[in-house]
Write an enzyme that holds these catalytic residues in place. Sequence first.
Site, PDB file in Angstrom:
ATOM      1  N   LEU A  55     -81.307  45.264  32.774  1.00 19.84           N
ATOM      2  CA  LEU A  55     -81.646  45.894  31.491  1.00 19.84           C
ATOM      3  C   LEU A  55     -81.354  45.001  30.284  1.00 19.84           C
ATOM      4  O   LEU A  55     -80.217  44.560  30.086  1.00 19.84           O
ATOM      5  CB  LEU A  55     -80.872  47.214  31.356  1.00 19.84           C
ATOM      6  CG  LEU A  55     -81.212  48.046  30.098  1.00 19.84           C
ATOM      7  CD1 LEU A  55     -82.646  48.520  30.129  1.00 19.84           C
ATOM      8  CD2 LEU A  55     -80.237  49.210  29.948  1.00 19.84           C
ATOM      9  N   ASP A  56     -82.364  44.760  29.468  1.00 16.74           N
ATOM     10  CA  ASP A  56     -82.234  44.022  28.203  1.00 16.74           C
ATOM     11  C   ASP A  56     -81.716  42.597  28.382  1.00 16.74           C
ATOM     12  O   ASP A  56     -81.154  42.009  27.459  1.00 16.74           O
ATOM     13  CB  ASP A  56     -81.321  44.778  27.213  1.00 16.74           C
ATOM     14  CG  ASP A  56     -81.907  46.136  26.828  1.00 16.74           C
ATOM     15  OD1 ASP A  56     -83.136  46.285  26.884  1.00 16.74           O
ATOM     16  OD2 ASP A  56     -81.127  47.039  26.491  1.00 16.74           O
ATOM     17  N   GLU A  57     -81.912  42.052  29.601  1.00 16.13           N
ATOM     18  CA  GLU A  57     -81.400  40.705  29.866  1.00 16.13           C
ATOM     19  C   GLU A  57     -82.521  39.702  30.122  1.00 16.13           C
ATOM     20  O   GLU A  57     -82.259  38.554  30.465  1.00 16.13           O
ATOM     21  CB  GLU A  57     -80.460  40.730  31.092  1.00 16.13           C
ATOM     22  CG  GLU A  57     -79.179  41.513  30.901  1.00 16.13           C
ATOM     23  CD  GLU A  57     -78.087  40.708  30.210  1.00 16.13           C
ATOM     24  OE1 GLU A  57     -78.387  39.649  29.633  1.00 16.13           O
ATOM     25  OE2 GLU A  57     -76.932  41.169  30.240  1.00 16.13           O
TER      26      GLU A  57
END
Lengths: 298, 298, 298, 298
Positions: free
Chosen positions: D240-242
Amino acid sequence: MKNGCPSADYSIHAMTETLLTIDCPDRVGLLARLTQFIATRGGNLREVHQFTEETSGWFFARMAIETKTLSVTIPKLREEFSALGSELKADWNIADHAQPKRTVLMVSQSGHCLADLLWRWRSGDLPMEIVAVVANHETFRSVVEREGLRFIHVPIAKETRAADFEKVGTLLRNLRAELVVLARYMQIIPESLCTEFTGRIINIHHSFLPSFIGANPYKRAFERGVKLIGATCHYVTPVLDEGPIIEQEVVRVEHFHNPDDLLRLGQDCERLALARGLRYHLADRVLIHGNKTVVFRD
Amino acid sequence: MKNGCPSADYSIHAMTETLLTIDCPDRVGLLARLTQFIATRGGNLREVHQFTEETSGWFFARMAIETKTLSVTIPKLREEFSALGSELKADWNIADHAQPKRTVLMVSQSGHCLADLLWRWRSGDLPMEIVAVVANHETFRSVVEREGLRFIHVPIAKETRAADFEKVGTLLRNLRAELVVLARYMQIIPESLCTEFTGRIINIHHSFLPSFIGANPYKRAFERGVKLIGATCHYVTPVLDEGPIIEQEVVRVEHFHNPDDLLRLGQDCERLALARGLRYHLADRVLIHGNKTVVFRD
Amino acid sequence: MKNGCPSADYSIHAMTETLLTIDCPDRVGLLARLTQFIATRGGNLREVHQFTEETSGWFFARMAIETKTLSVTIPKLREEFSALGSELKADWNIADHAQPKRTVLMVSQSGHCLADLLWRWRSGDLPMEIVAVVANHETFRSVVEREGLRFIHVPIAKETRAADFEKVGTLLRNLRAELVVLARYMQIIPESLCTEFTGRIINIHHSFLPSFIGANPYKRAFERGVKLIGATCHYVTPVLDEGPIIEQEVVRVEHFHNPDDLLRLGQDCERLALARGLRYHLADRVLIHGNKTVVFRD
Amino acid sequence: MKNGCPSADYSIHAMTETLLTIDCPDRVGLLARLTQFIATRGGNLREVHQFTEETSGWFFARMAIETKTLSVTIPKLREEFSALGSELKADWNIADHAQPKRTVLMVSQSGHCLADLLWRWRSGDLPMEIVAVVANHETFRSVVEREGLRFIHVPIAKETRAADFEKVGTLLRNLRAELVVLARYMQIIPESLCTEFTGRIINIHHSFLPSFIGANPYKRAFERGVKLIGATCHYVTPVLDEGPIIEQEVVRVEHFHNPDDLLRLGQDCERLALARGLRYHLADRVLIHGNKTVVFRD
């Protein structure tokens, strides 16, 4: 809710707050008298900005007053304040944000600012009542009408320019416009209209003023080889692109950007500068003094 | 004038103005009482910012008072205000800008922030009295001493860290430091010192907090591939890089920048963020509330 | 290492890389010929930017060549390239970064840019050899001399201006200056010097050009009420403030900023714009074409 | 022309240019071979960016080739290039901009990014073919359908999430989606879809990553008291969000901004960062390498 967009919710917040804006010559104890006036009527202050300009000795203030504890109505507050205002030789206003400003948008054939304003208005970010969109071309009729708004086409021709703008003036009066927004209208407003609507016509100019006053600013910026381009939101006065500036925005450009790229990148500046400047005006956050503005930003 | 640089001229301006900063629970009529207090003592207000935070119902204000018309001295003003301050359960301060804050700069082996602060101090942009520069390395002795400033070397070693920092604490007390600026000091300050000097230690962290807390932020920014890097000026608290933020600055980076480039570009952010944050603090423009700041920018 | 500052380390990196910059009329296969030329001599390309301007059909390129695999010396490379350069009717340069440019800084009585440049030079961020600092006032003699640099005072008087600038010209020739940096020199350079040193005099102007050409830009920005101010780094040409722009920087200002605040805030723009523009020039990243620049930023 | 908006004109420009993007291990003479390949087929290069990352020794290039002088067709060019590509162990692409990418927009109940993308697409700034807008709510059906676009409602419920996303996956396959844009979709994409569409799902996250990963970033930014907030446009990966960051944008905030203000100000960042990141992707200006991107900006 219309067209699947959330309706404007600004009325809720507006009904809990009124704004006193004032400017006048400075004197000792001035803010104390103003705050005292509010306090004795039960008003609580949510936010106060006061500022005295050193060179002119002029006092500016904006006071956000919570209305729920007020012991008087807004009209009564205005009536009671007028004596004090006169004594201070002040320009002042007590806003009634429950009544959004009657606004006319004016456009030509570039729609990026119009589209942006319509979206922000629909989202509730711009508390205005759009009474009409006036255009010198038919280009955006359907874009406007599908929002349930009135679109009025007033062509402007070189030969009949004076008469055409008389029609515009009559229209603005009939619509009881409190604010006119030139969202890339691309026509020079006649002096008589500028004077009649002083401080009530907002324009977006597609350059970082005072650079590139007048026509074709992106082309001239390209030719000059500047490394930043910009946009300026300002009040319209009879002198072209010389009115009081409300907001400016810039973006970095490089040698590989051609005039079309400048236009594309500049449009994002135009949209942001106009939306912010307009928002400040609608919230009574802008005070005009001479050819400059005091902007209490939010 | 020393070394060919103009000497600091802040004292002239400081002597014409004092600042009242205050924060307390909000109530109706609060600003009226404060401005009344000033007005009855002949003080004129040059600039007032007042702001009540909605969620906490907390009132913050900063009032710049012209001293030349004041009928009382600053110490007397303080004395008379203290009763009102108690009644309002307020944190408050009436500054005496004729007395610049006694400041200790602390550095390690990176000198870009130190050089920038010394230049700004010399130019009169930072109204502080630098009582000493404390360093854990000898690197910048001559840079400091040629400014006519005291340089004190307190080495910090892993094994003797606790004792070393006791020396630092004693030094700060002996120097009667009112403010400590960590200009890239690169050492974690012990909890006891953080507590003793709450709200009086300012640090510059070389990342855009809360991104990249702790060591090697530029290397980690490079590895993450961010497109903007930054710096954060904040008060030091016992929790590393978690104190109240005063100022932040960012700069755009691209894929062709290697970690050394990030360091170079980031240093400009560090210098700007630290200089601005420090300037706000020295002008009593920063109010700390919980883990956040209210900054009345200039 | 001098004065506790790390000495410049640019020579290390410079010795591993040379730069070919070239501009000429475009044609099919041009980049192929250039890269082929490099490849057949064993050169590896670290970074290439090529760009053809559509309107003029002009080709610009900058190629960073790793020298360790080159089979020929830099002087030999130049010799061999000259035939190709002539054939292409190109302006070209093969830089020798092991030889930093002989640079003269010129200042008057404002020292913020000078101090910044000295620090960056000392830190190794600006790979130049400062052969002298020439000033029309004595103000910064000690600031310069304590860096171990030569300070030369050449007063400029209204009545003897032409003769004074002849002295400056002679000085620049004797110093074999390859670059002149006007770090807030505040004097208009005579046309003859501008012409003699075309593309080799860099100025920092304290406004966002083309706004506020000429004197007192901050005062005029204040009077116009702009919301952003800036600085422009550009090459000097005989027409005042009209030379090719290398870099610009801006900062947001508000109504509460007086002319002194604009000056203070603008100085940060000046320092950044000058330092960056100068760095690009020193790294042979700037190509001048007509009155514009192509800047391959780093 | 539809709804009074100018139709997209990107096809005209796209038909005169093709793009070769390539990344592979570096070696001497690599760019010479590539440019030679183009030149022998009559292709003229409008713009070349080549860059070798020092730490990994990886070569990246983007070459804009004028097609009008090419002696072969684009498909033939691809065929002939494939042998060279294999030899160099390269990831490469020769784009056919006459064929805009088949794109699916996915939205939830926040429409600011959607409205912005629709306008830019309509204006010709985003050369994509929008094959459908997929939403987990009905909110924006009319906003989409009035543009003549297909709106598909696929509800996502907690209990049936896996099955719901299988429907989404099937849909994307049936629509032959080449690109998926999460324009504030507010749902975590299952790992299997992330993997299937690696490098082809673009998300806009409403924080300046890596700050405030996950839910409620504006609320957390408010609580932390940061002085700048932002938005991040990135490729979606299973973590997530990486994923690799394409573009980021920030805006300055102050103590008087409440969480609603942050949301409002942040939305402008989201719109700009998404529009720019998407534009770079559509122009084949983004190369993904590991968890980072090389972005040849326009």
